[in-house]
Design a protein around this motif. Structure first.
Motif, PDB file in Angstrom:
ATOM      1  N   PRO A   1      82.564  49.311  46.272  1.00  0.00           N
ATOM      2  CA  PRO A   1      82.811  49.935  44.367  1.00  0.00           C
ATOM      3  C   PRO A   1      83.809  49.544  43.953  1.00  0.00           C
ATOM      4  CG  PRO A   1      81.891  51.611  46.237  1.00  0.00           C
ATOM      5  CD  PRO A   1      81.502  50.406  47.166  1.00  0.00           C
ATOM      6  N   GLY A   2      83.635  48.711  43.065  1.00  0.00           N
ATOM      7  CA  GLY A   2      85.742  48.380  42.712  1.00  0.00           C
ATOM      8  C   GLY A   2      86.031  47.055  43.179  1.00  0.00           C
ATOM      9  N   LYS A   3      85.373  46.753  43.779  1.00  0.00           N
ATOM     10  CA  LYS A   3      85.875  45.060  44.532  1.00  0.00           C
ATOM     11  C   LYS A   3      84.719  44.403  44.570  1.00  0.00           C
ATOM     12  CE  LYS A   3      88.689  47.340  48.277  1.00  0.00           C
ATOM     13  NZ  LYS A   3      89.165  47.821  49.471  1.00  0.00           N
ATOM     14  N   GLU A   4      85.443  42.144  44.529  1.00  0.00           N
ATOM     15  CA  GLU A   4      84.759  41.681  44.535  1.00  0.00           C
ATOM     16  C   GLU A   4      83.830  41.409  45.998  1.00  0.00           C
ATOM     17  OE1 GLU A   4      87.729  39.239  41.557  1.00  0.00           O
ATOM     18  OE2 GLU A   4      87.101  38.104  43.512  1.00  0.00           O
ATOM     19  N   ARG A   5      82.623  40.844  45.701  1.00  0.00           N
ATOM     20  CA  ARG A   5      81.951  40.050  47.012  1.00  0.00           C
ATOM     21  C   ARG A   5      82.820  39.222  47.259  1.00  0.00           C
ATOM     22  NH1 ARG A   5      76.253  39.051  46.190  1.00  0.00           N
ATOM     23  NH2 ARG A   5      76.178  40.874  44.731  1.00  0.00           N
ATOM     24  N   GLU A   6      82.340  40.055  48.859  1.00  0.00           N
ATOM     25  CA  GLU A   6      83.341  39.084  50.309  1.00  0.00           C
ATOM     26  C   GLU A   6      83.264  38.703  51.064  1.00  0.00           C
ATOM     27  OE1 GLU A   6      86.629  41.968  50.634  1.00  0.00           O
ATOM     28  OE2 GLU A   6      85.656  43.168  52.858  1.00  0.00           O
ATOM     29  N   PHE A   7      83.779  37.794  51.341  1.00  0.00           N
ATOM     30  CA  PHE A   7      82.867  37.666  53.241  1.00  0.00           C
ATOM     31  C   PHE A   7      82.836  38.248  54.445  1.00  0.00           C
ATOM     32  CE2 PHE A   7      80.917  34.109  55.477  1.00  0.00           C
ATOM     33  CZ  PHE A   7      82.290  33.985  56.645  1.00  0.00           C
ATOM     34  N   VAL A   8      81.602  38.132  55.213  1.00  0.00           N
ATOM     35  CA  VAL A   8      81.962  38.320  56.308  1.00  0.00           C
ATOM     36  C   VAL A   8      81.797  37.757  57.432  1.00  0.00           C
ATOM     37  CG1 VAL A   8      80.297  40.784  57.459  1.00  0.00           C
ATOM     38  CG2 VAL A   8      81.056  41.259  55.287  1.00  0.00           C
ATOM     39  N   ALA A   9      80.839  36.630  57.935  1.00  0.00           N
ATOM     40  CA  ALA A   9      79.862  36.258  58.106  1.00  0.00           C
ATOM     41  C   ALA A   9      79.257  35.310  58.140  1.00  0.00           C
ATOM     42  CB  ALA A   9      80.094  36.876  59.559  1.00  0.00           C
ATOM     43  N   ALA A  10      79.575  33.987  58.993  1.00  0.00           N
ATOM     44  CA  ALA A  10      78.131  32.866  58.469  1.00  0.00           C
ATOM     45  C   ALA A  10      77.476  31.913  59.713  1.00  0.00           C
ATOM     46  CB  ALA A  10      78.960  31.847  57.196  1.00  0.00           C
ATOM     47  N   ILE A  11      76.814  31.606  60.102  1.00  0.00           N
ATOM     48  CA  ILE A  11      75.897  30.729  60.814  1.00  0.00           C
ATOM     49  C   ILE A  11      75.543  29.417  60.019  1.00  0.00           C
ATOM     50  CG2 ILE A  11      74.161  32.002  60.599  1.00  0.00           C
ATOM     51  CD1 ILE A  11      74.116  31.788  63.507  1.00  0.00           C
ATOM     52  N   ARG A  12      75.652  28.640  60.565  1.00  0.00           N
ATOM     53  CA  ARG A  12      75.102  27.228  61.304  1.00  0.00           C
ATOM     54  C   ARG A  12      73.642  27.879  62.195  1.00  0.00           C
ATOM     55  NH1 ARG A  12      77.514  22.860  59.706  1.00  0.00           N
ATOM     56  NH2 ARG A  12      79.195  23.359  60.041  1.00  0.00           N
ATOM     57  N   TRP A  13      72.616  27.092  60.626  1.00  0.00           N
ATOM     58  CA  TRP A  13      71.256  27.605  61.940  1.00  0.00           C
ATOM     59  C   TRP A  13      70.740  25.859  62.522  1.00  0.00           C
ATOM     60  CZ3 TRP A  13      67.590  31.360  61.552  1.00  0.00           C
ATOM     61  CH2 TRP A  13      66.697  31.099  62.438  1.00  0.00           C
TER      62      TRP A  13
ATOM     63  N   ALA B   1      73.923  36.265  64.401  1.00  0.00           N
ATOM     64  CA  ALA B   1      73.330  35.310  65.176  1.00  0.00           C
ATOM     65  C   ALA B   1      71.680  35.901  64.283  1.00  0.00           C
ATOM     66  CB  ALA B   1      73.118  36.446  66.461  1.00  0.00           C
ATOM     67  N   ARG B   2      71.498  33.957  65.502  1.00  0.00           N
ATOM     68  CA  ARG B   2      69.455  33.992  64.497  1.00  0.00           C
ATOM     69  C   ARG B   2      68.550  33.561  65.477  1.00  0.00           C
ATOM     70  NH1 ARG B   2      71.596  29.827  67.510  1.00  0.00           N
ATOM     71  NH2 ARG B   2      70.628  27.057  67.189  1.00  0.00           N
TER      72      ARG B   2
ATOM     73  N   ASN C   1      65.836  31.840  66.219  1.00  0.00           N
ATOM     74  CA  ASN C   1      64.972  30.488  65.730  1.00  0.00           C
ATOM     75  C   ASN C   1      63.354  30.701  65.337  1.00  0.00           C
ATOM     76  OD1 ASN C   1      67.768  29.136  65.823  1.00  0.00           O
ATOM     77  ND2 ASN C   1      66.864  27.825  66.735  1.00  0.00           N
ATOM     78  N   ALA C   2      62.561  31.542  66.595  1.00  0.00           N
ATOM     79  CA  ALA C   2      61.342  32.283  67.305  1.00  0.00           C
ATOM     80  C   ALA C   2      60.746  32.728  65.590  1.00  0.00           C
ATOM     81  CB  ALA C   2      60.840  32.464  68.043  1.00  0.00           C
ATOM     82  N   LYS C   3      61.578  33.069  65.455  1.00  0.00           N
ATOM     83  CA  LYS C   3      61.388  34.565  64.078  1.00  0.00           C
ATOM     84  C   LYS C   3      61.467  34.512  62.881  1.00  0.00           C
ATOM     85  CE  LYS C   3      61.181  38.787  67.273  1.00  0.00           C
ATOM     86  NZ  LYS C   3      61.441  40.087  67.768  1.00  0.00           N
ATOM     87  N   ASN C   4      62.527  33.216  62.460  1.00  0.00           N
ATOM     88  CA  ASN C   4      63.381  32.536  61.360  1.00  0.00           C
ATOM     89  C   ASN C   4      63.989  34.008  60.390  1.00  0.00           C
ATOM     90  OD1 ASN C   4      63.557  30.243  59.372  1.00  0.00           O
ATOM     91  ND2 ASN C   4      62.486  31.590  58.330  1.00  0.00           N
ATOM     92  N   MET C   5      65.002  34.848  61.451  1.00  0.00           N
ATOM     93  CA  MET C   5      65.899  35.461  61.266  1.00  0.00           C
ATOM     94  C   MET C   5      66.842  35.479  61.810  1.00  0.00           C
ATOM     95  SD  MET C   5      63.641  37.962  59.605  1.00  0.00           S
ATOM     96  CE  MET C   5      64.402  39.769  60.819  1.00  0.00           C
ATOM     97  N   VAL C   6      68.042  35.858  60.530  1.00  0.00           N
ATOM     98  CA  VAL C   6      69.516  36.393  60.579  1.00  0.00           C
ATOM     99  C   VAL C   6      69.575  37.874  60.996  1.00  0.00           C
ATOM    100  CG1 VAL C   6      71.750  35.343  59.610  1.00  0.00           C
ATOM    101  CG2 VAL C   6      70.102  33.716  59.858  1.00  0.00           C
ATOM    102  N   TYR C   7      70.247  38.080  61.895  1.00  0.00           N
ATOM    103  CA  TYR C   7      71.394  38.722  62.471  1.00  0.00           C
ATOM    104  C   TYR C   7      72.580  39.344  61.910  1.00  0.00           C
ATOM    105  CZ  TYR C   7      65.907  39.463  64.670  1.00  0.00           C
ATOM    106  OH  TYR C   7      65.097  39.091  64.457  1.00  0.00           O
ATOM    107  N   LEU C   8      73.295  40.900  61.362  1.00  0.00           N
ATOM    108  CA  LEU C   8      74.465  41.175  61.719  1.00  0.00           C
ATOM    109  C   LEU C   8      74.745  42.455  62.590  1.00  0.00           C
ATOM    110  CD1 LEU C   8      77.133  40.336  61.254  1.00  0.00           C
ATOM    111  CD2 LEU C   8      77.255  42.016  59.193  1.00  0.00           C
TER     112      LEU C   8
END
Length: 126
Positions: A41-53, A71-72, A74-81
């Motif tokens: 709240p009251g802050k700009e959106r900020e980066f947490v983590a990223a992954i290259r598929w 993490a990703r 592949n079989a489920k086409n999902m990305v997790y944090l």
């Protein structure tokens, strides 16, 4: 369009864990970078983590290194944090985002990502 749907948010005590999930409805994540961002709240959106598929390399914000893991599946086409050792200052809605940037270095800027989910709320109580 890449419809993204997040899940897994909730309320947890400080020191606890949560796992967020991101699904791409009707589309594969192949050739995309997938990132997680938060906006307290009251802050700009900020980066947490990223992954290259393709390849699976990752990048993290300094504030979450050693506590969060992206993490990703592949079989489920999902990305997790996976969020461990959560702190009250981690409280925010968390957004999954995708960018068609295959072959380019991982990006951490909000403007680098074209597709966004609706967000899932994470609340950490002290």
């Amino acid at each position: 369009q890449v419809p993204l749907v997040e899940s897994g948010g909730g309320v947890v005590q400080a020191g606890g864990s949560l796992r967020l999930s991101c699904a791409a409805s009707g589309r594969t994540f192949s050739n995309y970078h997938v990132g997680w961002f938060c906006q307290a709240p009251g802050k700009e959106r900020e980066f947490v983590a990223a992954i290259r598929w393709t390849g699976g390399d990752t990048v993290y914000a300094d504030s979450v290194k050693g506590r969060f893991t992206i993490a990703r599946d592949n079989a489920k086409n999902m990305v997790y944090l996976q969020m461990n050792v959560l702190k009250p200052e981690d409280t925010a809605p968390y957004y999954c985002a995708a960018a068609l940037l295959n072959g380019l270095p991982l990006r951490v800027g909000v403007r680098d990502y074209a597709y966004w989910g609706q967000g899932t709320q994470v609340t950490v109580s002290s």
